[in-house]
Design a protein around this motif. Structure first.
Motif, short mmCIF file in Angstrom:
data_model
loop_
_atom_site.label_atom_id
_atom_site.label_comp_id
_atom_site.label_asym_id
_atom_site.label_seq_id
_atom_site.Cartn_x
_atom_site.Cartn_y
_atom_site.Cartn_z
N ILE A 28 0.63 -1.30 -0.10
CA ILE A 28 0.18 -0.22 -0.10
C ILE A 28 1.04 1.05 0.19
O ILE A 28 1.85 1.61 0.72
N LEU A 29 1.05 2.65 -1.26
CA LEU A 29 1.13 3.45 -0.96
C LEU A 29 0.93 4.67 -0.49
O LEU A 29 -0.47 4.54 -1.48
N SER A 30 1.42 5.25 0.58
CA SER A 30 0.06 6.73 0.68
C SER A 30 1.52 7.62 1.18
O SER A 30 2.72 7.44 1.39
N GLU A 31 0.63 8.70 1.13
CA GLU A 31 1.56 9.75 0.24
C GLU A 31 2.11 10.31 1.85
O GLU A 31 1.20 10.46 2.83
N GLY A 32 3.56 10.38 1.62
CA GLY A 32 3.95 10.49 3.25
C GLY A 32 3.93 9.96 3.55
O GLY A 32 4.78 10.50 4.75
N GLN A 33 4.15 8.95 3.42
CA GLN A 33 3.76 7.73 4.69
C GLN A 33 5.00 6.56 3.99
O GLN A 33 5.08 6.31 2.92
N SER A 34 5.35 5.47 5.25
CA SER A 34 6.03 4.38 4.42
C SER A 34 5.25 3.52 4.52
O SER A 34 4.12 3.56 4.61
#
Length: 301
Positions: A157-163
């Motif tokens: 899972i890709l979340s902006e500003g998060q690992s």
């Protein structure tokens, strides 16, 4: 272009993008779409509305800052694609919202007490709108049309500003994820399917299936290395059933230097021998009719 018309057209572009992304993969911002995405949108628009827009028109109004609104017939066409009867219907629905945004301060504040009874409803709506969205996706083999259940697949899972968050599919080939975001972006990795990055909106995720293309090189390498001739013949028969006898199959060469036409048998042979060319094959386009591939374009990178 007047400010109100500009806002309405931006809302229409977003509605068009959301409609396309329900069944297609592309950047969220319609202005970032390129050649293949624009071509798929043109085809999808024709399928749903029997209308067309040229690539020049797309660049004029969707990729660049237009000086004026498109013609009314084009606005009606795009509104119909986005799920509205016509441009007037779209404008009437969103015009009131724009008016509220532009006039947030109400006159006659002395009547504010009249709105107090609806305050609990507004509070409930606030918490409802800020609740988490539940996503559920199931991985499907693109050729067989069946869930991929033999082994768990890796999901990132890709979340902006998060690992990144790492998950695996369950025994049914699916995974679930909850987020306050309305859009989810994730990468699916499989030993025998090609890695793909998926972007979906919450409105399009109910019982959503994610088709994954077979990595024929990895699959053939496994069959040959294990001496599994039975599975190899099974794969050939599967491809034979999937591809129409009169299918048009083209290899596209770099820099538009030419094409090569393949017969069905030649293409199946190419997909069932683990050569270096198979490792670098890239399917550019597939067209289906009655469940069979009738047109296919590929390149070798």
């Amino acid at each position: 272009m007047e400010a109100a018309n500009k806002k309405l057209f931006e809302l229409l572009k977003q509605a068009v993008s959301d409609t396309f992304l329900k069944e297609n993969h592309a950047p969220i911002a319609i202005g970032d779409w390129k050649g293949e995405e624009i071509e798929r949108f043109q085809e999808d628009l024709f399928v749903h509305t029997r209308g067309r827009v040229s690539e020049k028109w797309f660049y004029t109004y969707f990729k660049n800052e237009a000086e004026k609104l498109p013609r009314i017939d084009m606005l009606n066409l795009l509104s119909e694609y986005a799920g509205y009867e016509n441009w007037n219907t779209f404008r009437s629905k969103h015009g009131e919202l724009l008016a509220l945004e532009e006039n947030p301060k109400r006159k006659n504040n002395k009547f504010l007490w009249l709105f107090l009874p609806v305050l609990p409803i507004l509070i409930a709506m606030y918490f409802l709108l800020n609740s988490e969205n539940s996503f559920r996706f199931c991985m499907i083999d693109e050729d067989r049309g069946e869930p991929i259940t033999q082994i768990p697949l890796d999901v990132k899972i890709l979340s902006e500003g998060q690992s990144p968050i790492y998950l695996k599919t369950d025994s049914s080939g699916c995974f679930e994820y909850s987020s306050k975001e309305k859009i989810i972006r994730f990468v699916v990795q499989s030993p025998y399917h090609k890695t793909d990055t998926i972007i979906r909106h919450i409105d399009a995720n109910e019982n959503a299936n994610v088709p994954l293309a077979t990595d024929d090189y990895a699959l053939m390498l496994r069959y040959y290395s294990n001496g599994n001739l039975g599975e190899l013949q099974k794969r050939k028969q599967q491809l034979n059933n999937l591809i129409a006898d009169d299918a048009q199959i083209y290899q596209i060469f770099p820099a538009q230097s030419g094409i090569e036409l393949y017969s069905k048998e030649e293409f199946i042979n190419k997909l069932t021998v683990p050569t270096s060319s198979l490792k670098n094959i890239n399917i550019l386009d597939k067209r289906y009719r009655d469940g069979k591939i009738v047109k296919l374009k590929f390149s070798i990178e």
